[in-house]
Design an enzyme around this catalytic site. Structure first.
Site, PDB file in Angstrom:
ATOM      1  N   ASP A   1       0.851  -1.194  -0.062  1.00  0.00           N
ATOM      2  CA  ASP A   1      -0.105  -0.103  -0.007  1.00  0.00           C
ATOM      3  C   ASP A   1       0.836   1.224   0.158  1.00  0.00           C
ATOM      4  OD1 ASP A   1       0.797  -0.813   2.553  1.00  0.00           O
ATOM      5  OD2 ASP A   1      -0.829   0.799   3.282  1.00  0.00           O
ATOM      6  N   GLU A  42       0.022  -0.638   6.080  1.00  0.00           N
ATOM      7  CA  GLU A  42       1.108  -0.211   6.768  1.00  0.00           C
ATOM      8  C   GLU A  42       1.167   1.450   6.722  1.00  0.00           C
ATOM      9  OE1 GLU A  42       4.919   1.601   7.999  1.00  0.00           O
ATOM     10  OE2 GLU A  42       3.908   1.992   6.054  1.00  0.00           O
TER      11      GLU A  42
END
Length: 384
Positions: free
Chosen positions: A76, A142
């Site tokens: 991500d 994250e």
């Protein structure tokens, strides 16, 4: 023999997956295909929690015996911001003058590509019959709240009896040049909101009111001017930074009823979050006044003490770059704060100077060098 992916092409392919947190964007699907072809058993899992978006994750493992060498990272990325401010398409993976541009180039799709291609080359050279296992833990949150990602994958692993013996995290840790810093710990982080209560009144009659702004100023002075400590062997001094002061008063002749401030503390291994909170409260109480203090802890400080694993990472960096890296603990938080409860952790990745910025970029030479460093780590860990 499996064809080895090209590190530059794989970096481009990953960047072209628009995986803005928490969207998967095709990045995990791409990695799952490559790792499956390399002989890994892949587990895709989606975790949920109330009030948070669902997050897809990937855990892949080759081998069933120990020791289990793990690489951890995230696909991500943060939003691109003003796309018009970029010189290229943020998800185009374009190369200009030997530099690869795109969101996630350094944080941290480039690192993932380096490890996967190094891994493929290692397995093609050594074969899949290893004395131990290799695994990858790749999450998709994250950059978000970090609730449905790494820590839930770790719980899932524990429930299955999966163990880790060491973990290499590919966050962008390098500062001035590739490999100049390896993170062996991280500072803890907590955010505080201080609300001082007063009594609203007319500024012409202060004796009939209780001005919370005056108390707030004194309290902020008390917690911001006295250092918490002078640092420790592996950590810099704890830092308390005031990030916002807000009264919300639109007029000049009214003493407000309350005043609010926010602050962030990055604390070293001399403190727990409770210790920091106690330190703050003691100084607020010394000033006196009515206040509320709310806080949220992003992570506790931790240190993976230097040892065989960090020595291996250091030697691999030195072999490729001809320079010895520093062992550090600076920077923000990462998912290493969850993994450290399971095994020793070392973090090593690309330069962090363009992470989260417009025109995030990485020189192609850094990708090939990091690929070589990761390959050396694998070779050293699984010595024939």
């Amino acid at each position: 023999m499996t064809a080895t992916p090209n590190v530059i092409e794989l970096s481009q392919q990953l960047i072209r997956c628009p995986s803005i947190t928490p969207v998967e964007g095709g990045a995990l699907t791409l990695l799952e295909k490559i790792l499956t072809d390399l002989g890994f058993t892949c587990h895709r899992m989606t975790f949920s929690d109330e009030g948070t978006p669902d997050v897809e994750n990937l855990y892949a493992r080759l081998g069933s015996s120990g020791p289990n060498f793990c690489y951890a990272g995230h696909t991500d990325v943060v939003p691109v911001g003003d796309a018009a401010a970029w010189k290229v398409d943020p998800f185009g993976g374009e190369i200009i003058d030997g530099v690869l541009y795109g969101r996630g180039a350094v944080d941290m799709k480039g690192s993932i590509a380096c490890f996967v291609t190094a891994l493929a080359a290692f397995l093609n050279k050594r074969g899949r019959d290893l004395d131990g296992s290799i695994s990858l833990l790749i999450t998709g949150d994250e950059e978000d709240v970090s609730i449905n990602g790494t820590r839930k994958v770790l719980r899932w692993m524990s429930a299955r009896g999966e163990t880790l013996d060491c973990c290499l995290v590919g966050e962008p840790t390098s500062n001035a040049r590739l490999g100049d810093m390896i993170k062996i710990g991280r500072r803890g982080s907590m955010n505080g909101t201080l609300t001082v209560r007063g009594t609203q009144g007319h500024t012409a009659y202060p004796q009939l009111a209780d001005n919370p702004v005056h108390s707030l100023v004194c309290m902020l002075h008390a917690i911001s001017t006295e250092p918490l400590d002078g640092g420790s062997e592996h950590f810099p001094p704890t830092s308390l930074q005031i990030t916002s002061v807000d009264v919300g008063n639109p007029v000049t002749n009214v003493i407000p009823a309350d005043a609010r401030a926010m602050f962030n503390v990055r604390f070293n291994d001399l403190y727990s979050s409770k210790g920091v909170l106690d330190w703050v409260r003691e100084r607020l109480d010394r000033v006196g006044g009515r206040y509320d203090l709310d806080f949220k802890v992003s992570g506790e400080s931790f240190l993976s003490k230097p040892g065989p694993f960090s020595d291996l990472v250091v030697s691999s960096v030195a072999n490729v770059t001809q320079q010895t890296p520093e062992l550090g603990t600076t920077g923000g938080t990462s998912d290493a704060r969850f993994i450290k409860d399971f095994c020793p952790v070392a973090e090593l990745g690309l330069l962090n100077d363009t992470a989260h910025k417009v025109d995030e970029q990485v020189p192609l030479s850094d990708l090939t060098q990091l690929e070589a460093i990761y390959g050396g780590i694998l070779e050293g860990y699984f010595k024939a």
